[in-house]
Design a protein around this motif. Sequence first.
Motif, PDB file in Angstrom:
ATOM      1  N   SER A 172     -28.376 -53.052  23.050  1.00 48.41           N
ATOM      2  CA  SER A 172     -29.305 -54.177  23.021  1.00 48.41           C
ATOM      3  C   SER A 172     -29.872 -54.502  24.401  1.00 48.41           C
ATOM      4  N   LEU A 173     -29.498 -53.747  25.413  1.00 49.63           N
ATOM      5  CA  LEU A 173     -29.982 -54.002  26.759  1.00 49.63           C
ATOM      6  C   LEU A 173     -31.303 -53.271  27.016  1.00 49.63           C
ATOM      7  N   ASP A 174     -31.923 -53.592  28.149  1.00 54.37           N
ATOM      8  CA  ASP A 174     -33.129 -52.895  28.568  1.00 54.37           C
ATOM      9  C   ASP A 174     -32.753 -51.465  28.979  1.00 54.37           C
ATOM     10  N   PRO A 175     -33.727 -50.540  28.984  1.00 52.69           N
ATOM     11  CA  PRO A 175     -33.414 -49.123  29.266  1.00 52.69           C
ATOM     12  C   PRO A 175     -32.639 -48.879  30.564  1.00 52.69           C
ATOM     13  N   PRO A 176     -33.011 -49.491  31.716  1.00 53.09           N
ATOM     14  CA  PRO A 176     -32.226 -49.237  32.933  1.00 53.09           C
ATOM     15  C   PRO A 176     -30.775 -49.690  32.797  1.00 53.09           C
ATOM     16  N   SER A 177     -30.569 -50.828  32.131  1.00 51.46           N
ATOM     17  CA  SER A 177     -29.203 -51.331  31.947  1.00 51.46           C
ATOM     18  C   SER A 177     -28.420 -50.420  31.013  1.00 51.46           C
ATOM     19  N   ARG A 178     -29.071 -49.935  29.949  1.00 48.52           N
ATOM     20  CA  ARG A 178     -28.396 -49.000  29.036  1.00 48.52           C
ATOM     21  C   ARG A 178     -27.977 -47.740  29.777  1.00 48.52           C
ATOM     22  N   ALA A 179     -28.845 -47.280  30.658  1.00 48.55           N
ATOM     23  CA  ALA A 179     -28.543 -46.061  31.413  1.00 48.55           C
ATOM     24  C   ALA A 179     -27.330 -46.269  32.324  1.00 48.55           C
ATOM     25  N   LEU A 180     -27.247 -47.454  32.940  1.00 47.39           N
ATOM     26  CA  LEU A 180     -26.121 -47.736  33.828  1.00 47.39           C
ATOM     27  C   LEU A 180     -24.817 -47.789  33.039  1.00 47.39           C
ATOM     28  N   VAL A 181     -24.825 -48.489  31.921  1.00 43.41           N
ATOM     29  CA  VAL A 181     -23.611 -48.587  31.109  1.00 43.41           C
ATOM     30  C   VAL A 181     -23.202 -47.206  30.605  1.00 43.41           C
ATOM     31  N   SER A 182     -24.182 -46.416  30.183  1.00 45.25           N
ATOM     32  CA  SER A 182     -23.893 -45.067  29.711  1.00 45.25           C
ATOM     33  C   SER A 182     -23.251 -44.229  30.815  1.00 45.25           C
ATOM     34  N   ARG A 183     -23.744 -44.396  32.034  1.00 45.92           N
ATOM     35  CA  ARG A 183     -23.211 -43.632  33.167  1.00 45.92           C
ATOM     36  C   ARG A 183     -21.770 -44.046  33.476  1.00 45.92           C
ATOM     37  N   ILE A 184     -21.508 -45.352  33.429  1.00 43.58           N
ATOM     38  CA  ILE A 184     -20.188 -45.856  33.789  1.00 43.58           C
ATOM     39  C   ILE A 184     -19.179 -45.614  32.677  1.00 43.58           C
ATOM     40  N   LYS A 185     -19.603 -45.842  31.428  1.00 43.91           N
ATOM     41  CA  LYS A 185     -18.683 -45.766  30.307  1.00 43.91           C
ATOM     42  C   LYS A 185     -18.802 -44.476  29.522  1.00 43.91           C
ATOM     43  N   ALA A 186     -19.458 -43.480  30.092  1.00 48.50           N
ATOM     44  CA  ALA A 186     -19.537 -42.181  29.429  1.00 48.50           C
ATOM     45  C   ALA A 186     -18.134 -41.595  29.326  1.00 48.50           C
ATOM     46  N   ASP A 187     -17.938 -40.732  28.350  1.00 52.95           N
ATOM     47  CA  ASP A 187     -16.638 -40.085  28.162  1.00 52.95           C
ATOM     48  C   ASP A 187     -16.479 -38.992  29.218  1.00 52.95           C
ATOM     49  N   THR A 188     -15.836 -39.349  30.315  1.00 59.15           N
ATOM     50  CA  THR A 188     -15.680 -38.404  31.425  1.00 59.15           C
ATOM     51  C   THR A 188     -14.350 -37.671  31.387  1.00 59.15           C
ATOM     52  N   GLY A 189     -13.600 -37.866  30.318  1.00 55.17           N
ATOM     53  CA  GLY A 189     -12.306 -37.200  30.214  1.00 55.17           C
ATOM     54  C   GLY A 189     -11.139 -38.079  30.583  1.00 55.17           C
ATOM     55  N   GLN A 190     -11.392 -39.309  31.050  1.00 51.55           N
ATOM     56  CA  GLN A 190     -10.305 -40.197  31.453  1.00 51.55           C
ATOM     57  C   GLN A 190      -9.387 -40.494  30.278  1.00 51.55           C
ATOM     58  N   ALA A 191      -9.991 -40.824  29.127  1.00 54.35           N
ATOM     59  CA  ALA A 191      -9.180 -41.133  27.947  1.00 54.35           C
ATOM     60  C   ALA A 191      -8.340 -39.928  27.535  1.00 54.35           C
ATOM     61  N   GLU A 192      -8.913 -38.733  27.648  1.00 50.72           N
ATOM     62  CA  GLU A 192      -8.183 -37.529  27.257  1.00 50.72           C
ATOM     63  C   GLU A 192      -7.014 -37.270  28.203  1.00 50.72           C
ATOM     64  N   VAL A 193      -7.210 -37.515  29.491  1.00 49.65           N
ATOM     65  CA  VAL A 193      -6.125 -37.361  30.463  1.00 49.65           C
ATOM     66  C   VAL A 193      -4.953 -38.264  30.087  1.00 49.65           C
ATOM     67  N   LEU A 194      -5.264 -39.517  29.773  1.00 52.10           N
ATOM     68  CA  LEU A 194      -4.218 -40.471  29.402  1.00 52.10           C
ATOM     69  C   LEU A 194      -3.567 -40.082  28.069  1.00 52.10           C
ATOM     70  N   ARG A 195      -4.400 -39.636  27.114  1.00 56.92           N
ATOM     71  CA  ARG A 195      -3.869 -39.271  25.801  1.00 56.92           C
ATOM     72  C   ARG A 195      -2.897 -38.100  25.909  1.00 56.92           C
ATOM     73  N   VAL A 196      -3.284 -37.084  26.670  1.00 63.08           N
ATOM     74  CA  VAL A 196      -2.438 -35.899  26.812  1.00 63.08           C
ATOM     75  C   VAL A 196      -1.109 -36.260  27.473  1.00 63.08           C
ATOM     76  N   ARG A 197      -1.168 -37.094  28.510  1.00 60.12           N
ATOM     77  CA  ARG A 197       0.071 -37.460  29.213  1.00 60.12           C
ATOM     78  C   ARG A 197       0.977 -38.299  28.309  1.00 60.12           C
ATOM     79  N   LEU A 198       0.380 -39.203  27.539  1.00 61.15           N
ATOM     80  CA  LEU A 198       1.165 -39.991  26.600  1.00 61.15           C
ATOM     81  C   LEU A 198       1.781 -39.105  25.523  1.00 61.15           C
ATOM     82  N   ALA A 199       0.999 -38.175  25.006  1.00 58.29           N
ATOM     83  CA  ALA A 199       1.504 -37.271  23.969  1.00 58.29           C
ATOM     84  C   ALA A 199       2.696 -36.469  24.488  1.00 58.29           C
ATOM     85  N   GLN A 200       2.631 -36.035  25.737  1.00 58.44           N
ATOM     86  CA  GLN A 200       3.753 -35.302  26.330  1.00 58.44           C
ATOM     87  C   GLN A 200       5.006 -36.171  26.388  1.00 58.44           C
TER      88      GLN A 200
END
Length: 222
Positions: free
Chosen positions: A119-147
């Motif tokens: 619902s944000l303007d295009p520049p704001s959407r782009a910033l949120v997408s850049r910051i909250k993009a799936d960069t693998g952080q969740a997967e790193v945590l998931r794998v370590r927890l699974a271990q």
Amino acid sequence: MGSGPEQEHRQFVIDFYGAMAYGELSAFERFSADARFSPTLHDRITIGKLAAEEFAHFELVSAELADLGADVEAAMEPFQAFVDAFHERTRPADWYEALMKAYVSDAVSGDFYRAVAVSLDPPSRALVSRIKADTGQAEVLRVRLAQALSGDARLASRLALWGRRLVGEALTQAQRVTFEHQFLGALLRRTDPASRKAATDALFARLTGNHSRRMNDLGLTA
């Protein structure tokens, strides 16, 4: 700076960025503290990298606030009590609970910001997408927890309970922010109270559903 709806929307965006900025700063502090108590050197390096990513995100949001002519600290201040209250009420008892807290809270906040960003303007959407993009952080945590959980039924039971408490506290604080600041309903383009409530209820239901799926991925009951 404009007036009327344009100025109102600008303030909503500043509030949104202020909440995000303080969340990223707090995540940096949390990961930095967690890294010191990591059971292995590899874990310490991994969590340290996540801390560095969070501070980089904080700097990106701070720069955007500055471009809007907003004072970064003033923009964050209204949300400090909410974020601090969440962390105060969810102090982990050990490193594994800290890892689960990172997995749950970062994923929930990412879902939240991505959902509102549409619902944000295009520049704001782009910033949120850049910051909250799936960069693998969740997967790193998931794998370590699974271990950690593999073959340890006692730890699995404890972390399943802990995960339920975490998501409950996270959603409670998010709802308090929504109620007291009203910026979420406005960003979702809802003008009347009933419509805003319906939109926010739907969003929180989606956040809960996503959390349940992530817990299932770990073999835990949400």
